[in-house]
Write an enzyme that holds these catalytic residues in place. Structure first.
Site, PDB file in Angstrom:
ATOM      1  CG  ASP A 130     -17.115  18.185  36.078  1.00 42.56           C
ATOM      2  OD1 ASP A 130     -17.007  17.051  35.590  1.00 42.56           O
ATOM      3  OD2 ASP A 130     -18.205  18.764  36.196  1.00 42.56           O
ATOM      4  CG  ASP A 190     -21.745  16.180  27.716  1.00 43.36           C
ATOM      5  OD1 ASP A 190     -21.928  15.494  28.742  1.00 43.36           O
ATOM      6  OD2 ASP A 190     -20.644  16.665  27.416  1.00 43.36           O
TER       7      ASP A 190
END
Length: 250
Positions: A11, A130
């Site tokens: 990330d 997600d």
């Protein structure tokens, strides 16, 4: 039998690798290009880079990062974050990315999946989802988990596959960063219902969690971040553990 894949996820925010818990409380985990090289040397099968603030902040994914990674590693890598149109994907592909990951943009404009698959091939298109469990259902969330939608996760997985997604990257927000294990129940349910590869994400804390997700959910790949970034799990040791449990890895 296809070999299962181990995928470190980086990330990226402001040019650095970061990691949080349940998508918040981010801390620095190092230089993404250096980490990418280390993982390539360790035997990672693929890499995923997510510019986690790109959609939220309205920026494009860093092209320079893609070029730098392409120069450093010889394994496939996926780039996601801020990809909203065909042109974005074409630029990333030309810069050296092997696949692109779309999340919020795909939900807002599902036709983008069809267009990308038609232009570049399904194998180039990863739809990242997600998901969070609320009101006895799993719902899709957007913008790095900040926005809840009314879309049920299982419905969206099916639609993404039908539109031409080559892979699904499913992250359980409830498990993410907790190190309590993957959401194997949900992953098995999703995996049993689709024919394209499923990448499990969210919750890896030890080697047994990887054994469990492959044995219980039979996913095609397992993705993790902090356990790799901070040296808690070394990929060669993990692959030996998987082999000793009868799981085929490269």
């Amino acid at each position: 039998m296809l070999a299962k894949r181990i995928i470190p996820c980086l990330d990226v925010k402001d040019g650095r690798t970061v990691k949080g818990v349940n998508f918040v409380d981010l801390r620095d985990a190092g230089d993404p290009v250096e980490l990418a090289w280390q993982y390539s040397e360790q035997g990672a099968d693929e890499l995923v880079f997510l510019d986690i603030a790109a959609t939220h902040e309205g920026r494009k994914t860093t092209i320079d990062l893609v070029k730098a990674v392409a120069r450093q590693v010889n394994i496939p890598f996926t780039i996601g974050g801020g990809i909203n149109e065909m042109k974005d994907a074409e630029i990333l592909l030309n810069a050296g990315a092997d696949k692109i990951s779309i999340n919020s943009a795909a939900v807002r404009n599902p036709q983008l999946i069809n267009d990308l698959a038609a232009a570049f091939g399904a194998q180039f298109v990863v739809v990242a989802i997600d998901t969070r469990f609320l009101e006895n259902q799993n719902f899709v969330h957007l913008s790095g988990g900040r926005i809840k939608t009314a879309i049920k996760t299982e419905d969206w997985v099916h639609e993404a596959q039908e539109r031409g997604a080559g892979e699904i990257l499913l992250t359980s927000m409830d498990h993410d960063g907790t190190k309590n294990g993957f959401d194997n129940g949900l992953l098995k349910k999703i995996n049993d219902a689709i024919t394209i590869p499923l990448i499990a994400s969210g919750g890896a804390g030890n080697q047994q969690h990887f054994v469990d997700v492959f044995q219980q959910a039979n996913v095609d790949a397992a993705l993790a971040a902090s356990v790799f970034h901070y040296g808690e799990i070394l990929i060669p040791e993990l692959k030996n553990t998987l082999r000793s449990n009868g799981i085929v890895v490269r």
